[in-house]
Design a protein around this motif. Structure first.
Motif, PDB file in Angstrom:
ATOM      1  N   ARG A  21      30.560  33.674  38.405  1.00 57.84           N
ATOM      2  CA  ARG A  21      30.187  34.361  37.440  1.00 57.84           C
ATOM      3  C   ARG A  21      28.931  34.986  37.627  1.00 57.84           C
ATOM      4  NH1 ARG A  21      31.054  30.904  33.501  1.00 57.84           N
ATOM      5  NH2 ARG A  21      33.241  32.011  33.071  1.00 57.84           N
ATOM      6  N   GLY A  22      28.021  34.033  38.451  1.00 58.37           N
ATOM      7  CA  GLY A  22      26.845  34.455  38.853  1.00 58.37           C
ATOM      8  C   GLY A  22      26.735  35.272  40.059  1.00 58.37           C
ATOM      9  N   ILE A  23      27.443  35.326  40.763  1.00 61.67           N
ATOM     10  CA  ILE A  23      27.782  36.087  41.950  1.00 61.67           C
ATOM     11  C   ILE A  23      28.280  37.630  41.270  1.00 61.67           C
ATOM     12  CG2 ILE A  23      29.231  37.142  43.780  1.00 61.67           C
ATOM     13  CD1 ILE A  23      29.410  34.051  44.634  1.00 61.67           C
ATOM     14  N   LEU A  24      29.099  37.811  40.248  1.00 54.65           N
ATOM     15  CA  LEU A  24      29.657  38.902  39.624  1.00 54.65           C
ATOM     16  C   LEU A  24      28.425  39.769  38.962  1.00 54.65           C
ATOM     17  CD1 LEU A  24      33.094  38.075  39.169  1.00 54.65           C
ATOM     18  CD2 LEU A  24      32.330  40.203  39.718  1.00 54.65           C
ATOM     19  N   ARG A  25      27.751  38.629  38.204  1.00 51.04           N
ATOM     20  CA  ARG A  25      26.667  39.515  37.519  1.00 51.04           C
ATOM     21  C   ARG A  25      25.499  39.694  38.374  1.00 51.04           C
ATOM     22  NH1 ARG A  25      29.157  39.089  33.288  1.00 51.04           N
ATOM     23  NH2 ARG A  25      29.217  37.358  31.792  1.00 51.04           N
ATOM     24  N   GLY A  26      25.305  39.188  39.525  1.00 55.80           N
ATOM     25  CA  GLY A  26      24.280  39.529  40.458  1.00 55.80           C
ATOM     26  C   GLY A  26      24.740  41.084  41.033  1.00 55.80           C
ATOM     27  N   LEU A  27      26.055  41.293  41.094  1.00 48.01           N
ATOM     28  CA  LEU A  27      26.532  42.553  41.656  1.00 48.01           C
ATOM     29  C   LEU A  27      26.409  43.450  40.531  1.00 48.01           C
ATOM     30  CD1 LEU A  27      29.635  41.211  43.722  1.00 48.01           C
ATOM     31  CD2 LEU A  27      27.639  42.308  44.607  1.00 48.01           C
ATOM     32  N   GLY A  28      26.112  43.270  39.245  1.00 44.52           N
ATOM     33  CA  GLY A  28      26.185  44.293  38.133  1.00 44.52           C
ATOM     34  C   GLY A  28      27.118  44.029  37.191  1.00 44.52           C
ATOM     35  N   HIS A  29      27.991  43.408  37.221  1.00 44.50           N
ATOM     36  CA  HIS A  29      29.338  43.310  36.332  1.00 44.50           C
ATOM     37  C   HIS A  29      28.533  42.793  34.985  1.00 44.50           C
ATOM     38  CE1 HIS A  29      33.325  42.663  34.830  1.00 44.50           C
ATOM     39  NE2 HIS A  29      32.890  41.415  34.635  1.00 44.50           N
ATOM     40  N   THR A  30      28.731  43.326  33.953  1.00 41.21           N
ATOM     41  CA  THR A  30      28.164  43.046  32.838  1.00 41.21           C
ATOM     42  C   THR A  30      29.303  42.535  31.746  1.00 41.21           C
ATOM     43  OG1 THR A  30      28.630  45.153  31.937  1.00 41.21           O
ATOM     44  CG2 THR A  30      26.207  44.608  32.671  1.00 41.21           C
ATOM     45  N   GLY A  31      30.580  42.722  31.987  1.00 40.72           N
ATOM     46  CA  GLY A  31      31.783  42.225  31.172  1.00 40.72           C
ATOM     47  C   GLY A  31      32.191  40.792  31.486  1.00 40.72           C
ATOM     48  N   LYS A  32      33.135  40.345  30.850  1.00 46.63           N
ATOM     49  CA  LYS A  32      33.571  39.017  30.904  1.00 46.63           C
ATOM     50  C   LYS A  32      34.045  38.412  32.202  1.00 46.63           C
ATOM     51  CE  LYS A  32      35.465  37.544  26.454  1.00 46.63           C
ATOM     52  NZ  LYS A  32      36.409  37.288  25.745  1.00 46.63           N
ATOM     53  N   VAL A  33      33.678  37.262  32.615  1.00 51.83           N
ATOM     54  CA  VAL A  33      34.370  36.765  34.071  1.00 51.83           C
ATOM     55  C   VAL A  33      35.236  35.582  33.607  1.00 51.83           C
ATOM     56  CG1 VAL A  33      33.744  35.566  36.095  1.00 51.83           C
ATOM     57  CG2 VAL A  33      32.340  37.458  35.117  1.00 51.83           C
ATOM     58  N   LYS A  34      36.580  35.765  33.384  1.00 52.41           N
ATOM     59  CA  LYS A  34      37.266  34.736  32.948  1.00 52.41           C
ATOM     60  C   LYS A  34      37.889  33.883  34.139  1.00 52.41           C
ATOM     61  CE  LYS A  34      40.638  37.242  31.534  1.00 52.41           C
ATOM     62  NZ  LYS A  34      41.935  37.629  30.818  1.00 52.41           N
ATOM     63  N   SER A  35      38.209  32.527  33.879  1.00 47.20           N
ATOM     64  CA  SER A  35      38.541  31.639  34.966  1.00 47.20           C
ATOM     65  C   SER A  35      40.097  32.376  35.357  1.00 47.20           C
ATOM     66  CB  SER A  35      38.731  30.449  34.501  1.00 47.20           C
ATOM     67  OG  SER A  35      39.468  29.664  35.552  1.00 47.20           O
ATOM     68  N   PRO A  36      40.279  32.558  36.573  1.00 46.46           N
ATOM     69  CA  PRO A  36      41.648  32.886  37.087  1.00 46.46           C
ATOM     70  C   PRO A  36      42.692  31.648  37.141  1.00 46.46           C
ATOM     71  CG  PRO A  36      40.062  33.096  38.720  1.00 46.46           C
ATOM     72  CD  PRO A  36      39.435  32.407  38.009  1.00 46.46           C
ATOM     73  N   THR A  37      42.387  30.398  36.325  1.00 47.72           N
ATOM     74  CA  THR A  37      43.361  29.508  36.449  1.00 47.72           C
ATOM     75  C   THR A  37      44.640  29.834  36.171  1.00 47.72           C
ATOM     76  OG1 THR A  37      41.485  28.307  35.529  1.00 47.72           O
ATOM     77  CG2 THR A  37      43.721  27.267  35.556  1.00 47.72           C
ATOM     78  N   TYR A  38      44.972  30.620  35.187  1.00 46.81           N
ATOM     79  CA  TYR A  38      46.565  31.008  34.843  1.00 46.81           C
ATOM     80  C   TYR A  38      46.804  32.297  35.423  1.00 46.81           C
ATOM     81  CZ  TYR A  38      45.719  27.093  31.925  1.00 46.81           C
ATOM     82  OH  TYR A  38      45.670  25.988  31.397  1.00 46.81           O
ATOM     83  N   THR A  39      46.002  33.305  35.676  1.00 49.22           N
ATOM     84  CA  THR A  39      46.226  34.617  36.311  1.00 49.22           C
ATOM     85  C   THR A  39      46.545  34.347  37.808  1.00 49.22           C
ATOM     86  OG1 THR A  39      44.112  35.267  36.180  1.00 49.22           O
ATOM     87  CG2 THR A  39      45.320  36.039  34.509  1.00 49.22           C
ATOM     88  N   LEU A  40      45.949  33.496  38.514  1.00 51.79           N
ATOM     89  CA  LEU A  40      45.585  33.082  39.906  1.00 51.79           C
ATOM     90  C   LEU A  40      44.527  33.798  40.391  1.00 51.79           C
ATOM     91  CD1 LEU A  40      49.505  32.794  41.156  1.00 51.79           C
ATOM     92  CD2 LEU A  40      47.877  30.848  40.560  1.00 51.79           C
ATOM     93  N   VAL A  41      44.412  35.339  39.863  1.00 55.93           N
ATOM     94  CA  VAL A  41      43.480  36.249  40.679  1.00 55.93           C
ATOM     95  C   VAL A  41      43.052  37.069  39.301  1.00 55.93           C
ATOM     96  CG1 VAL A  41      45.210  37.740  41.289  1.00 55.93           C
ATOM     97  CG2 VAL A  41      42.874  37.845  42.536  1.00 55.93           C
ATOM     98  N   GLU A  42      41.672  37.508  39.567  1.00 60.17           N
ATOM     99  CA  GLU A  42      41.320  38.521  38.565  1.00 60.17           C
ATOM    100  C   GLU A  42      40.505  39.388  39.785  1.00 60.17           C
ATOM    101  OE1 GLU A  42      41.180  38.764  35.166  1.00 60.17           O
ATOM    102  OE2 GLU A  42      42.079  36.885  34.898  1.00 60.17           O
ATOM    103  N   VAL A  43      40.556  40.713  39.093  1.00 57.98           N
ATOM    104  CA  VAL A  43      39.830  41.706  40.166  1.00 57.98           C
ATOM    105  C   VAL A  43      38.881  42.590  39.368  1.00 57.98           C
ATOM    106  CG1 VAL A  43      41.721  43.419  39.626  1.00 57.98           C
ATOM    107  CG2 VAL A  43      40.412  43.659  41.648  1.00 57.98           C
ATOM    108  N   TYR A  44      37.732  42.649  40.201  1.00 51.83           N
ATOM    109  CA  TYR A  44      36.649  43.412  39.522  1.00 51.83           C
ATOM    110  C   TYR A  44      36.188  44.597  40.331  1.00 51.83           C
ATOM    111  CZ  TYR A  44      36.083  39.093  36.993  1.00 51.83           C
ATOM    112  OH  TYR A  44      36.341  37.837  36.402  1.00 51.83           O
ATOM    113  N   ALA A  45      35.796  45.584  39.932  1.00 48.70           N
ATOM    114  CA  ALA A  45      35.208  46.811  40.630  1.00 48.70           C
ATOM    115  C   ALA A  45      34.063  46.821  40.417  1.00 48.70           C
ATOM    116  CB  ALA A  45      35.953  48.209  40.055  1.00 48.70           C
ATOM    117  N   VAL A  46      33.262  46.648  41.756  1.00 47.23           N
ATOM    118  CA  VAL A  46      31.544  46.424  41.740  1.00 47.23           C
ATOM    119  C   VAL A  46      31.192  47.698  42.686  1.00 47.23           C
ATOM    120  CG1 VAL A  46      31.197  44.442  40.750  1.00 47.23           C
ATOM    121  CG2 VAL A  46      31.794  44.352  42.887  1.00 47.23           C
TER     122      VAL A  46
END
Ligand SMILES: Nc1ncnc2c1ncn2[C@@H]1O[C@H](COP(=O)(O)OP(=O)(O)OP(=O)(O)O)[C@@H](O)[C@H]1O
Ligand SMILES: [Mg+2]
Length: 163
Positions: free
Chosen positions: A54-79
């Motif tokens: 979540r800290g990495i994603l926020r640092g890259l400018g992502h302002t939305g949610k960062v959900k744990s991929p525990t159930y989905t196995l993977v979450e993808v973000y466009a940064v």
């Protein structure tokens, strides 16, 4: 920062007293990333791997949610026109699921990949540039960051400049 036995790859450790410190380390790592970087995130259940992501994603400018991929196995973000894939392989029963899921195609040199529970696909994952180990220590965590490639080394040198 210390040198490893072959004196070429670096490692670095830091005490993270609280969640905010984990997020800060993530932001520092984010500032050193480039497309193609692969990071393994080691640590037991609840060690802070998703928080660091979540800290990495926020640092890259992502302002939305960062959900744990525990159930989905993977979450993808466009940064910055880059795809960042955040994996959690905890629920894998077998390392072969990595290829069966088509995940190997996601780590294609153009994306950034964060992989929680990489040991679940040991032997079939692409090689990492950086490897993090998070270990509980009193109320906080100890973070050990290890470079596994020249690219990882240059990330680590830059992380060290910030701290
Ligand atoms: N440095 C820290 N000190 C204390 N608590 C922390 C620290 N970093 C993160 N935490 C807390 O640890 C908890 C679990 O974190 P997180 O979900 O990131 O763990 P995880 O390693 O991803 O676990 P899992 O393997 O289940 O996915 C969260 O409540 C978070 O706030
Ligand atoms: Mg997690």
């Amino acid at each position: 920062m210390t040198h490893t036995a072959d004196d070429s790859l670096l490692s670095y450790s830091r005490f993270l007293p609280d969640e905010a410190a984990t997020l800060r380390l993530g932001a520092e790592i984010a500032a050193t990333l480039s497309s193609g970087t692969i990071i393994y995130l080691h640590g037991n259940l609840g060690a802070g791997k998703t928080t660091l992501s979540r800290g990495i994603l926020r640092g890259l400018g992502h302002t939305g949610k960062v959900k744990s991929p525990t159930y989905t196995l993977v979450e993808v973000y466009a940064v910055f026109k880059i795809h960042l894939y955040h994996f959690d392989l905890y629920r894998f029963n077998h390392a072969l699921e990595w290829e069966e899921s088509g995940f190997d195609e996601y780590c294609n040199g153009d994306s950034i990949c964060l992989i929680e529970w990489p040991e679940k696909a040991a032997g079939v994952l692409p090689a990492a540039d950086l490897q993090l180990h998070l270990t509980p220590d009193n109320e906080g965590r100890i973070a050990l960051v290890e470079a596994l490639s020249a690219r990882g080394n240059s990330c680590l040198k830059r992380i060290n400049e910030y701290s």
